[in-house]
Design a protein around this motif. Sequence first.
Motif, PDB file in Angstrom:
ATOM      1  N   ILE A  17       0.869  -1.011  -0.138  1.00  0.00           N
ATOM      2  CA  ILE A  17       0.004  -0.023   0.077  1.00  0.00           C
ATOM      3  C   ILE A  17       0.810   1.310  -0.050  1.00  0.00           C
ATOM      4  O   ILE A  17       0.462   2.285  -0.766  1.00  0.00           O
ATOM      5  N   ASP A  37      11.757   3.395   5.001  1.00  0.00           N
ATOM      6  CA  ASP A  37      11.428   1.874   4.915  1.00  0.00           C
ATOM      7  C   ASP A  37      12.491   1.137   5.254  1.00  0.00           C
ATOM      8  O   ASP A  37      13.811   1.407   4.908  1.00  0.00           O
ATOM      9  N   THR A  40      12.012  -4.984   4.750  1.00  0.00           N
ATOM     10  CA  THR A  40      11.986  -6.157   5.259  1.00  0.00           C
ATOM     11  C   THR A  40      11.756  -7.228   3.959  1.00  0.00           C
ATOM     12  O   THR A  40      11.724  -6.636   2.861  1.00  0.00           O
ATOM     13  N   SER A  89       2.663  -7.217   8.486  1.00  0.00           N
ATOM     14  CA  SER A  89       1.209  -7.102   8.013  1.00  0.00           C
ATOM     15  C   SER A  89       0.554  -8.468   7.515  1.00  0.00           C
ATOM     16  O   SER A  89      -0.524  -8.540   7.465  1.00  0.00           O
ATOM     17  N   THR A 104       7.638  -3.907  15.437  1.00  0.00           N
ATOM     18  CA  THR A 104       7.305  -2.699  14.579  1.00  0.00           C
ATOM     19  C   THR A 104       5.968  -2.094  14.827  1.00  0.00           C
ATOM     20  O   THR A 104       5.986  -0.869  14.811  1.00  0.00           O
ATOM     21  N   TYR A 163      -1.655 -10.037  14.798  1.00  0.00           N
ATOM     22  CA  TYR A 163      -1.563  -8.731  14.094  1.00  0.00           C
ATOM     23  C   TYR A 163      -2.467  -7.863  14.349  1.00  0.00           C
ATOM     24  O   TYR A 163      -1.882  -6.619  14.375  1.00  0.00           O
ATOM     25  N   LYS A 167      -2.040  -3.936  15.681  1.00  0.00           N
ATOM     26  CA  LYS A 167      -2.476  -2.678  15.287  1.00  0.00           C
ATOM     27  C   LYS A 167      -3.515  -2.127  16.028  1.00  0.00           C
ATOM     28  O   LYS A 167      -3.456  -0.644  16.093  1.00  0.00           O
ATOM     29  N   ASN A 193      -7.009  -4.826   1.247  1.00  0.00           N
ATOM     30  CA  ASN A 193      -6.481  -4.431  -0.095  1.00  0.00           C
ATOM     31  C   ASN A 193      -6.229  -5.357  -1.182  1.00  0.00           C
ATOM     32  O   ASN A 193      -5.665  -6.485  -0.919  1.00  0.00           O
TER      33      ASN A 193
HETATM   34  P1  NAD Z   1       3.511  -4.610   3.503  1.00  0.00           P
HETATM   35  O1  NAD Z   1       3.583  -5.598   4.293  1.00  0.00           O
HETATM   36  O2  NAD Z   1       3.362  -4.924   1.998  1.00  0.00           O
HETATM   37  O3  NAD Z   1       4.458  -3.469   3.682  1.00  0.00           O
HETATM   38  C1  NAD Z   1       5.035  -3.016   4.960  1.00  0.00           C
HETATM   39  C2  NAD Z   1       6.419  -2.365   4.524  1.00  0.00           C
HETATM   40  O4  NAD Z   1       6.723  -1.671   5.726  1.00  0.00           O
HETATM   41  C3  NAD Z   1       7.563  -3.070   3.919  1.00  0.00           C
HETATM   42  O5  NAD Z   1       7.775  -2.156   2.842  1.00  0.00           O
HETATM   43  C4  NAD Z   1       8.523  -3.213   5.066  1.00  0.00           C
HETATM   44  O6  NAD Z   1       9.860  -3.006   4.518  1.00  0.00           O
HETATM   45  C5  NAD Z   1       7.895  -1.856   5.813  1.00  0.00           C
HETATM   46  N1  NAD Z   1       8.639  -1.938   7.154  1.00  0.00           N
HETATM   47  C6  NAD Z   1       8.238  -3.063   8.026  1.00  0.00           C
HETATM   48  N2  NAD Z   1       8.707  -2.963   9.248  1.00  0.00           N
HETATM   49  C7  NAD Z   1       9.465  -1.834   9.287  1.00  0.00           C
HETATM   50  C8  NAD Z   1      10.125  -1.099  10.191  1.00  0.00           C
HETATM   51  N3  NAD Z   1      10.271  -1.431  11.509  1.00  0.00           N
HETATM   52  N4  NAD Z   1      10.602   0.181   9.929  1.00  0.00           N
HETATM   53  C9  NAD Z   1      10.354   0.479   8.706  1.00  0.00           C
HETATM   54  N5  NAD Z   1       9.915   0.057   7.704  1.00  0.00           N
HETATM   55  C10 NAD Z   1       9.311  -1.174   8.164  1.00  0.00           C
HETATM   56  O7  NAD Z   1       2.083  -4.117   3.964  1.00  0.00           O
HETATM   57  P2  NAD Z   1       0.838  -3.389   3.344  1.00  0.00           P
HETATM   58  O8  NAD Z   1      -0.124  -4.199   2.936  1.00  0.00           O
HETATM   59  O9  NAD Z   1       1.475  -2.322   2.344  1.00  0.00           O
HETATM   60  O10 NAD Z   1       0.370  -2.398   4.450  1.00  0.00           O
HETATM   61  C11 NAD Z   1       0.553  -1.183   4.942  1.00  0.00           C
HETATM   62  C12 NAD Z   1      -0.249  -0.696   6.144  1.00  0.00           C
HETATM   63  O11 NAD Z   1      -1.709  -0.689   5.840  1.00  0.00           O
HETATM   64  C13 NAD Z   1       0.184  -1.563   7.303  1.00  0.00           C
HETATM   65  O12 NAD Z   1       0.203  -0.706   8.513  1.00  0.00           O
HETATM   66  C14 NAD Z   1      -1.082  -2.501   7.286  1.00  0.00           C
HETATM   67  O13 NAD Z   1      -1.597  -2.757   8.740  1.00  0.00           O
HETATM   68  C15 NAD Z   1      -2.173  -1.580   6.835  1.00  0.00           C
HETATM   69  N6  NAD Z   1      -3.340  -2.156   6.256  1.00  0.00           N
HETATM   70  C16 NAD Z   1      -3.142  -3.261   5.222  1.00  0.00           C
HETATM   71  C17 NAD Z   1      -4.102  -3.796   4.752  1.00  0.00           C
HETATM   72  C18 NAD Z   1      -4.058  -4.842   3.314  1.00  0.00           C
HETATM   73  O14 NAD Z   1      -5.108  -5.416   3.108  1.00  0.00           O
HETATM   74  N7  NAD Z   1      -2.844  -5.028   3.150  1.00  0.00           N
HETATM   75  C19 NAD Z   1      -5.416  -3.368   4.824  1.00  0.00           C
HETATM   76  C20 NAD Z   1      -5.689  -2.551   5.820  1.00  0.00           C
HETATM   77  C21 NAD Z   1      -4.841  -1.779   6.690  1.00  0.00           C
END
Ligand code: NAD
Length: 360
Positions: A17, A37, A40, A89, A104, A163, A167, A193
């Motif tokens: 996202i 970032d 990870t 996530s 995190t 998880y 959050k 998403n």
């Molecule tokens: P993702 O796992 O694809 O990406 C997470 C990113 O955060 C990665 O690039 C990772 O390297 C970085 N990261 C992780 N730990 C870190 C740290 N300690 N310091 C710096 N960077 C760090 O996640 P996503 O699906 O893109 O989700 C993004 C946000 O949206 C999250 O907070 C998640 O809870 C929230 N969210 C996700 C969804 C979904 O369907 N994917 C839905 C609602 C909310």
Amino acid sequence: MRFKGSTIFVTGGAGFIGSAVVRHLLRDSHARVVNIDKLTYAANLDSLPAAKENLNYAFEKQCICDGAGLRRLFEKYQPDAVMNLAAESHVDRSIDGPGEFIQTNIVGTFTILQETLRHWRTLSPEKRAGFRFLHISTDEVFGSLGDEGFFTETTAYSPNSPYSASKASSDHLVRAWRETYDLPTLITNCSNNYGPYHFPEKLIPHMIIKGLAGEPLPVYGDGKNIRDWLYVEDHAKALTLVLEHGAVGETYNVGGRNERTNLHVVETICDLLDQIAPRAQGARRDLITFVADRPGHDRRYAIDASKLERDLGWRAEENFETGIAKTVHWYIDQQPWWRGILERGYQAKRVGLSLSATAH
Ligand code: NAD
């Protein structure tokens, strides 16, 4: 002139996202974007193909749990806003190894709140008034719904997985920093998403990739768990709208009114793959197999996004049918992106059966 002269920190901007938010800001606004970032396993800078050449973009490899490192970035860039997407996530991973999620999602959010507050207090009154900290969260904090009803902004928190509990904790911290220190925070809670650049461990890309390879398609439990699917670019637009026009201290639910059972999602992917890339051995629905359910698997999520629609005029542009068709086409056309992840050693094996929860 959206965000003209503004510098926005996007944490987790190399994730699914976060990268959609960075692409959207660089394409549709004048903001200067700093992607923070840690990189990870879930990160991929290839998800930002045009960013490197963009003068409004900077990347900083930085963990959000490291206060001193964050402080240097606040001093260097003097941001006007922070969008906090960095997180662990994947629910299944949180069952086997909750420790990283606590670090995190909770400690990291605490740390960036503290550093944001420190920075915010150095700003002029005018800059302080315009500053925003937007925390991106999930509908999973609300727990599971029965057959009826929707999550609203006032639904009580009732998280069921490591998880979602992590959050939920982070959301409470963000709210407390607003109430206690006046930091201008906002929170969004979004449904599931899907779309381009989604890491192959998640349901939709996993099924597309397995389906293309003609491998078994493992559906958890009876496949009747319901999720409310939102196309990732609609989410990115909602987030920048909340950043720009949301009321400080408010929470906004984001969702696409697209409830589908997991089985329906997988069957739709099968049918699209059969149309676009037919396979001699027969229909892909034959590849569906039912496997052991996820422990604590929430039955149904559904979002009432009417506050965001009414107050800020947001509307999802994609429905599930248009979004999933775009997504399947994207994974077929952009195979180097996900094949690169597989070649770097990611193996699509089952995790999250709670067999090793004490390991981390
Ligand atoms: P993702 O796992 O694809 O990406 C997470 C990113 O955060 C990665 O690039 C990772 O390297 C970085 N990261 C992780 N730990 C870190 C740290 N300690 N310091 C710096 N960077 C760090 O996640 P996503 O699906 O893109 O989700 C993004 C946000 O949206 C999250 O907070 C998640 O809870 C929230 N969210 C996700 C969804 C979904 O369907 N994917 C839905 C609602 C909310």
